[in-house]
Design a protein around this motif. Structure first.
Motif, PDB file in Angstrom:
ATOM      1  N   ARG A   1       0.971  -1.198   0.007  1.00 46.38           N
ATOM      2  CA  ARG A   1      -0.122   0.199   0.026  1.00 46.38           C
ATOM      3  C   ARG A   1       1.032   1.118   0.002  1.00 46.38           C
ATOM      4  N   LEU A   2       1.854   1.175   0.891  1.00 48.16           N
ATOM      5  CA  LEU A   2       2.817   2.131   0.813  1.00 48.16           C
ATOM      6  C   LEU A   2       3.690   2.538  -0.425  1.00 48.16           C
ATOM      7  N   ASP A   3       3.963   1.450  -1.236  1.00 49.69           N
ATOM      8  CA  ASP A   3       4.696   1.317  -2.588  1.00 49.69           C
ATOM      9  C   ASP A   3       3.687   2.029  -3.502  1.00 49.69           C
ATOM     10  N   ALA A   4       2.474   1.695  -3.315  1.00 53.71           N
ATOM     11  CA  ALA A   4       1.519   2.165  -4.316  1.00 53.71           C
ATOM     12  C   ALA A   4       1.258   3.722  -4.226  1.00 53.71           C
ATOM     13  N   PHE A   5       1.129   4.054  -2.949  1.00 47.84           N
ATOM     14  CA  PHE A   5       0.796   5.482  -2.953  1.00 47.84           C
ATOM     15  C   PHE A   5       2.107   6.255  -3.198  1.00 47.84           C
ATOM     16  N   LYS A   6       3.566   5.774  -3.058  1.00 48.42           N
ATOM     17  CA  LYS A   6       4.548   6.588  -3.268  1.00 48.42           C
ATOM     18  C   LYS A   6       4.602   6.608  -4.956  1.00 48.42           C
ATOM     19  N   ALA A   7       4.167   5.497  -5.577  1.00 44.43           N
ATOM     20  CA  ALA A   7       4.342   5.461  -7.123  1.00 44.43           C
ATOM     21  C   ALA A   7       3.538   6.500  -7.661  1.00 44.43           C
ATOM     22  N   THR A   8       2.202   6.822  -6.909  1.00 46.07           N
ATOM     23  CA  THR A   8       1.159   7.946  -7.601  1.00 46.07           C
ATOM     24  C   THR A   8       1.890   9.150  -7.103  1.00 46.07           C
TER      25      THR A   8
ATOM     26  N   TYR B   1      -1.601  15.072  -6.939  1.00 44.26           N
ATOM     27  CA  TYR B   1      -0.420  15.439  -6.125  1.00 44.26           C
ATOM     28  C   TYR B   1       0.404  16.589  -7.020  1.00 44.26           C
ATOM     29  N   ASN B   2       0.431  16.238  -8.249  1.00 48.64           N
ATOM     30  CA  ASN B   2       1.245  17.081  -9.019  1.00 48.64           C
ATOM     31  C   ASN B   2       2.625  17.673  -8.441  1.00 48.64           C
ATOM     32  N   VAL B   3       3.276  16.767  -8.209  1.00 51.40           N
ATOM     33  CA  VAL B   3       4.539  16.810  -7.426  1.00 51.40           C
ATOM     34  C   VAL B   3       5.743  17.087  -8.411  1.00 51.40           C
ATOM     35  N   HIS B   4       6.636  17.998  -8.403  1.00 48.49           N
ATOM     36  CA  HIS B   4       8.016  18.510  -9.598  1.00 48.49           C
ATOM     37  C   HIS B   4       8.726  17.377  -8.965  1.00 48.49           C
ATOM     38  N   ARG B   5       9.257  16.894 -10.175  1.00 47.45           N
ATOM     39  CA  ARG B   5      10.485  15.893  -9.854  1.00 47.45           C
ATOM     40  C   ARG B   5      11.474  16.321  -9.005  1.00 47.45           C
ATOM     41  N   SER B   6      11.865  17.702  -8.831  1.00 48.05           N
ATOM     42  CA  SER B   6      12.768  18.279  -7.894  1.00 48.05           C
ATOM     43  C   SER B   6      12.393  18.107  -6.676  1.00 48.05           C
TER      44      SER B   6
ATOM     45  N   SER C   1       1.414  13.350   7.272  1.00 46.79           N
ATOM     46  CA  SER C   1       2.027  12.199   6.499  1.00 46.79           C
ATOM     47  C   SER C   1       1.197  11.422   6.129  1.00 46.79           C
ATOM     48  N   PRO C   2       1.231  11.193   4.826  1.00 46.01           N
ATOM     49  CA  PRO C   2       0.102  10.037   4.265  1.00 46.01           C
ATOM     50  C   PRO C   2       0.589   8.583   4.520  1.00 46.01           C
ATOM     51  N   TYR C   3       1.951   8.505   4.538  1.00 49.73           N
ATOM     52  CA  TYR C   3       2.587   7.313   4.781  1.00 49.73           C
ATOM     53  C   TYR C   3       2.336   6.836   6.317  1.00 49.73           C
TER      54      TYR C   3
ATOM     55  N   GLU D   1      12.499  24.164   4.042  1.00 54.11           N
ATOM     56  CA  GLU D   1      11.976  25.001   2.853  1.00 54.11           C
ATOM     57  C   GLU D   1      11.185  24.322   1.941  1.00 54.11           C
ATOM     58  N   LEU D   2      11.369  23.028   1.682  1.00 52.94           N
ATOM     59  CA  LEU D   2      10.582  22.344   0.888  1.00 52.94           C
ATOM     60  C   LEU D   2       9.253  21.957   1.470  1.00 52.94           C
ATOM     61  N   TYR D   3       9.078  21.662   2.720  1.00 48.16           N
ATOM     62  CA  TYR D   3       7.758  21.425   3.604  1.00 48.16           C
ATOM     63  C   TYR D   3       7.093  23.046   3.187  1.00 48.16           C
ATOM     64  N   LEU D   4       7.785  23.945   3.692  1.00 47.18           N
ATOM     65  CA  LEU D   4       7.126  25.126   3.922  1.00 47.18           C
ATOM     66  C   LEU D   4       6.594  25.776   2.321  1.00 47.18           C
ATOM     67  N   THR D   5       7.378  25.668   1.577  1.00 48.92           N
ATOM     68  CA  THR D   5       6.937  26.448   0.002  1.00 48.92           C
ATOM     69  C   THR D   5       6.348  25.496  -0.930  1.00 48.92           C
ATOM     70  N   THR D   6       6.680  24.195  -0.817  1.00 47.82           N
ATOM     71  CA  THR D   6       5.983  23.195  -1.788  1.00 47.82           C
ATOM     72  C   THR D   6       4.774  22.597  -1.165  1.00 47.82           C
ATOM     73  N   PHE D   7       4.858  22.082  -0.006  1.00 46.19           N
ATOM     74  CA  PHE D   7       3.751  21.333   0.539  1.00 46.19           C
ATOM     75  C   PHE D   7       2.818  22.084   1.623  1.00 46.19           C
TER      76      PHE D   7
END
Length: 226
Positions: free
Chosen positions: A6-13, A21-26, A88-90, A160-166
């Motif tokens: 289930r965790l792996d499936a979520f991570k892949a999505t 989620y529209n998460v950028h590769r960076s 944290s979804p995980y 910075e990532l947590y604040l600005t992206t998430f």
């Protein structure tokens, strides 16, 4: 489906970059960098292990009632799970799997407690959103997670990532400006206060299946330590 599947499936999505989620590769690369650095640090190997004396605690549930480990282990083995927070979804998938395993844990005379640095409001949210029937205990400033060797200070680039992206401000979630989190971990403590099972996950996307707890608890019952 196992917890890890289930965790792996979520991570892949999540890492696909596609909706919702529209998460950028960076961002994915930054998360992986932080995980790799934590693994390479060896911190997980220095955490509490099987055979160690478990640190005692008195922590409060979301309604501010104190719960102490000494009383818990007087009644039977204690399963502790450390998690990062309701954001944290995980962690939420992990808690849901533990809830599904709860009847088997209780049937073996054990109790289950989840521990997080988040504040009481977010602990209540965790219980409600994941439909949990076991307690969530607050660990202010991660003091118990530090005693177990789990507390990690987030690097500046991850803050910075947590604040600005998430949009995740852990200083608000946890009522703590330190930006520290526990490595996810699972422990079984026997009635002598000794750790009988320990699994620490420096990679937050990897978690042990709750089914691993059951043979340990069976062994404690058979050995007369439960």
């Amino acid at each position: 489906m196992s917890l890890q599947k289930r965790l792996d499936a979520f991570k892949a999505t999540f890492e696909s970059g596609l909706p919702p989620y529209n998460v950028h590769r960076s961002a994915v690369d930054t998360l992986q960098r932080a995980t790799d650095e934590l693994i390479e640090s060896g911190l997980a190997e220095r955490a509490k292990k099987v055979g160690d004396v478990a640190p005692c605690f008195i922590l409060k549930d979301p309604d501010h009632w104190p719960i102490g480990s000494r009383k818990l282990i007087a009644d039977g083995p204690l399963v502790l799970t450390f998690y990062r927070g309701v954001w944290s979804p995980y962690c939420n998938l992990d808690l849901q799997a533990l809830q599904a395993a709860l009847p088997d844990i209780v049937a073996r005379g054990a109790s289950l407690m989840a521990i997080s640095p988040q504040n009481a409001v977010n602990s209540r949210r965790t219980i409600h959103e994941n439909r949990l029937s076991f307690p969530i205990l607050g660990d202010p400033r991660g003091e118990l997670s530090a005693a177990y060797g789990l507390r990690v200070a987030l690097p500046d680039y991850l803050v910075e990532l947590y604040l600005t992206t998430f949009g995740t401000d852990l200083s608000s979630f946890n009522d703590d400006p330190s930006w520290t989190l526990p490595m996810p971990a699972r422990f079984v403590i026997d009635q002598d206060g000794i750790i009988a099972y320990a699994e620490v996950s420096p990679d937050f996307t990897k978690r042990p299946d709750p089914a691993e707890l059951l043979p340990v608890l069976d062994g404690l019952v058979a050995g007369g330590r439960a």
